[in-house]
Write a protein that holds these residues in place. Structure first.
Motif, mmCIF file in Angstrom:
data_model
loop_
_atom_site.group_PDB
_atom_site.id
_atom_site.type_symbol
_atom_site.label_atom_id
_atom_site.label_comp_id
_atom_site.label_asym_id
_atom_site.label_seq_id
_atom_site.Cartn_x
_atom_site.Cartn_y
_atom_site.Cartn_z
ATOM 1 N N ASP A 48 21.201 95.968 27.411
ATOM 2 C CA ASP A 48 21.686 96.636 26.202
ATOM 3 C C ASP A 48 21.971 95.594 25.125
ATOM 4 O O ASP A 48 22.919 94.805 25.235
ATOM 5 N N ALA A 49 21.159 95.575 24.051
ATOM 6 C CA ALA A 49 21.276 94.560 23.011
ATOM 7 C C ALA A 49 22.588 94.709 22.232
ATOM 8 O O ALA A 49 23.212 93.700 21.866
ATOM 9 N N ASP A 50 23.030 95.939 21.962
ATOM 10 C CA ASP A 50 24.273 96.147 21.205
ATOM 11 C C ASP A 50 25.484 95.650 21.995
ATOM 12 O O ASP A 50 26.377 94.992 21.439
ATOM 13 N N THR A 51 25.518 95.971 23.290
ATOM 14 C CA THR A 51 26.624 95.504 24.128
ATOM 15 C C THR A 51 26.623 93.984 24.235
ATOM 16 O O THR A 51 27.682 93.343 24.185
ATOM 17 N N PHE A 52 25.431 93.404 24.358
ATOM 18 C CA PHE A 52 25.337 91.947 24.430
ATOM 19 C C PHE A 52 25.841 91.308 23.142
ATOM 20 O O PHE A 52 26.566 90.307 23.176
ATOM 21 N N ARG A 53 25.483 91.884 22.005
ATOM 22 C CA ARG A 53 25.917 91.328 20.721
ATOM 23 C C ARG A 53 27.442 91.398 20.591
ATOM 24 O O ARG A 53 28.085 90.454 20.129
ATOM 25 N N ARG A 54 28.042 92.525 21.021
ATOM 26 C CA ARG A 54 29.496 92.652 20.943
ATOM 27 C C ARG A 54 30.182 91.617 21.824
ATOM 28 O O ARG A 54 31.144 90.962 21.407
ATOM 29 N N ALA A 103 18.438 86.731 35.545
ATOM 30 C CA ALA A 103 18.042 86.554 34.149
ATOM 31 C C ALA A 103 17.277 87.784 33.678
ATOM 32 O O ALA A 103 16.588 88.447 34.441
ATOM 33 N N GLY A 104 17.405 88.085 32.414
ATOM 34 C CA GLY A 104 16.747 89.271 31.892
ATOM 35 C C GLY A 104 16.307 89.114 30.459
ATOM 36 O O GLY A 104 15.658 88.137 30.091
ATOM 37 N N ALA A 105 16.727 90.067 29.607
ATOM 38 C CA ALA A 105 16.195 90.160 28.247
ATOM 39 C C ALA A 105 16.777 89.139 27.294
ATOM 40 O O ALA A 105 16.319 89.042 26.164
ATOM 41 N N PHE A 106 17.778 88.359 27.705
ATOM 42 C CA PHE A 106 18.485 87.512 26.747
ATOM 43 C C PHE A 106 18.316 86.022 27.037
ATOM 44 O O PHE A 106 19.157 85.210 26.673
ATOM 45 N N GLU A 107 17.220 85.660 27.704
ATOM 46 C CA GLU A 107 16.990 84.256 28.021
ATOM 47 C C GLU A 107 16.727 83.409 26.789
ATOM 48 O O GLU A 107 16.878 82.191 26.825
ATOM 49 N N GLY A 108 16.303 84.026 25.697
ATOM 50 C CA GLY A 108 16.013 83.268 24.475
ATOM 51 C C GLY A 108 17.207 83.158 23.547
ATOM 52 O O GLY A 108 17.081 82.627 22.438
ATOM 53 N N GLU A 109 18.372 83.642 23.962
ATOM 54 C CA GLU A 109 19.556 83.599 23.113
ATOM 55 C C GLU A 109 20.177 82.199 23.092
ATOM 56 O O GLU A 109 19.840 81.337 23.903
ATOM 57 N N LEU A 110 21.092 81.992 22.151
ATOM 58 C CA LEU A 110 21.802 80.720 22.064
ATOM 59 C C LEU A 110 22.681 80.519 23.299
ATOM 60 O O LEU A 110 23.205 81.476 23.868
#
Length: 354
Positions: free
Chosen positions: A283-289, A257-264
């Protein structure tokens, strides 16, 4: 085709082939070798059986051997099938797996060996359940005081997980070993007149509060649950140790787990689901894509599932291609429809999607 069936068919074919190849050996010799008839036990005239030719004996042996192999294989399968059913009424035989013996270790039907392995399974399952809790509890609670007052090592100074193995003093390991030996020799010993796991100092489920002899009928549900939970715990602790060794952590970082635990989509029981570690770089941009692609694919798959079901009950009226006389009712369902839709139809679908 199962391997046993294939072997049986092959053996039967070998027997038939051997007998057919030797069929010439059983032809009665010519008229020049005929002999006068003899009298049987009941006074009936009988003709003396001709002696087989020299080549008949090896062929007879080959055919008989193949038939015996076939019979032995059939008997072996019967014994194996019967012995595998010998323990289907034992504890832990529950849905959906029922009797779980993928390696066939109990196919010999040996009750003493089965009992010894069942005792070991229950014991290892209980240890694994404690170990799983031991991986989780120290993340939130530590004993107060010192683990080794002489060396100034407090309980809170000990790391969690595998790293604790090198931090525990030798005297601590000696105390743990003596305690385990005491449990094994006295209150935790397995007696022959008790079911596996029913220990005199602990009773059913391995807890001191059940120190009386186990009622196998009244406690069947709990005993089945303990076995299944122990099996799950053995798999779980193996995964925890592996993750701990790979990531070097015991907390949430152990699961990648890392930076995106609060995501949907982060919810129990899986939590943040990224088994391949694609989001480990943060990488927030890669995660969003990737999240956009994931949502789009999910919606298409949901519509595709509906599209597989609805045409079984209703079709659009009219024509798909009036020029070619193709009605919607004429288009087959599923993958077969791919080749039936005219090229103009595919162009329209492509323009609509684009």
């Amino acid at each position: 085709m199962p391997a046993s069936t294939s072997v049986s068919v092959t053996t039967a074919a070998a027997a038939a082939g051997a007998l057919w190849a030797c069929s010439g050996a059983f032809v009665t010799p010519g008229a020049g070798t005929s002999k006068s008839p003899s009298v049987g036990l009941r006074g009936a005239a009988q003709t003396e059986a001709p002696a087989p030719q020299a080549g008949a004996l090896p062929c007879l042996a080959a055919g008989a051997g193949a038939v015996l192999m076939l019979g032995a294989g059939s008997r072996r399968r019967t014994v194996t099938s019967t012995s595998s059913r010998a323990f289907e009424s034992e504890m832990g035989v529950t849905m959906p797996l029922k009797y779980w013996d993928p390696l066939g270790m109990s196919t010999d039907g040996d009750e003493e060996t089965f009992r010894r392995r069942r005792v070991a399974e229950i014991k290892n399952g209980r240890v694994a359940m404690w170990a799983c809790m031991g991986y989780i509890a120290p993340e939130y609670f530590r004993w107060p005081g010192y683990c080794s007052p002489s060396k100034g090592i407090a309980f809170e100074d000990l790391p969690n997980g595998v790293a604790a193995l090198g931090k525990m003093p030798a005297e601590g390991w000696a105390q743990i070993g003596i305690f385990i030996a005491f449990i094994e020799l006295f209150p935790g010993r397995q007696e022959q007149d008790r079911i596996p796991g029913d220990l005199p100092g602990f009773g059913k489920l391995g807890l001191p509060v059940f120190a009386r002899k186990c009622d196998t009928v009244g406690s069947r549900r709990g005993l089945d649950a303990e076995l299944n939970n122990g099996r799950l715990a053995m798999i779980a602790i193996t995964g925890m140790v592996t993750q701990n060794l790979y990531f070097g952590e015991t907390g949430p970082a152990m699961w990648g787990a890392g930076a995106f635990e609060g995501e949907l989509g982060v919810q129990a029981p899986v939590g943040f689901w990224d088994p391949l570690g694609l989001a480990a770089d943060g990488d927030a941009d890669t995660f969003r894509r990737r999240r956009g692609v994931e949502l789009k694919h999910g919606r298409i798959c949901m519509l595709a599932c509906v599209g597989y079901i609805i045409p079984e009950y209703v079709r659009w009226p009219g024509y798909l291609s009036p020029e070619q006389g193709i009605k919607f009712a004429d288009v087959p369902h599923g993958i077969a429809a791919v080749s039936k839709v005219p090229i103009e139809g595919w162009l329209q679908i492509g323009l609509f999607i684009g």
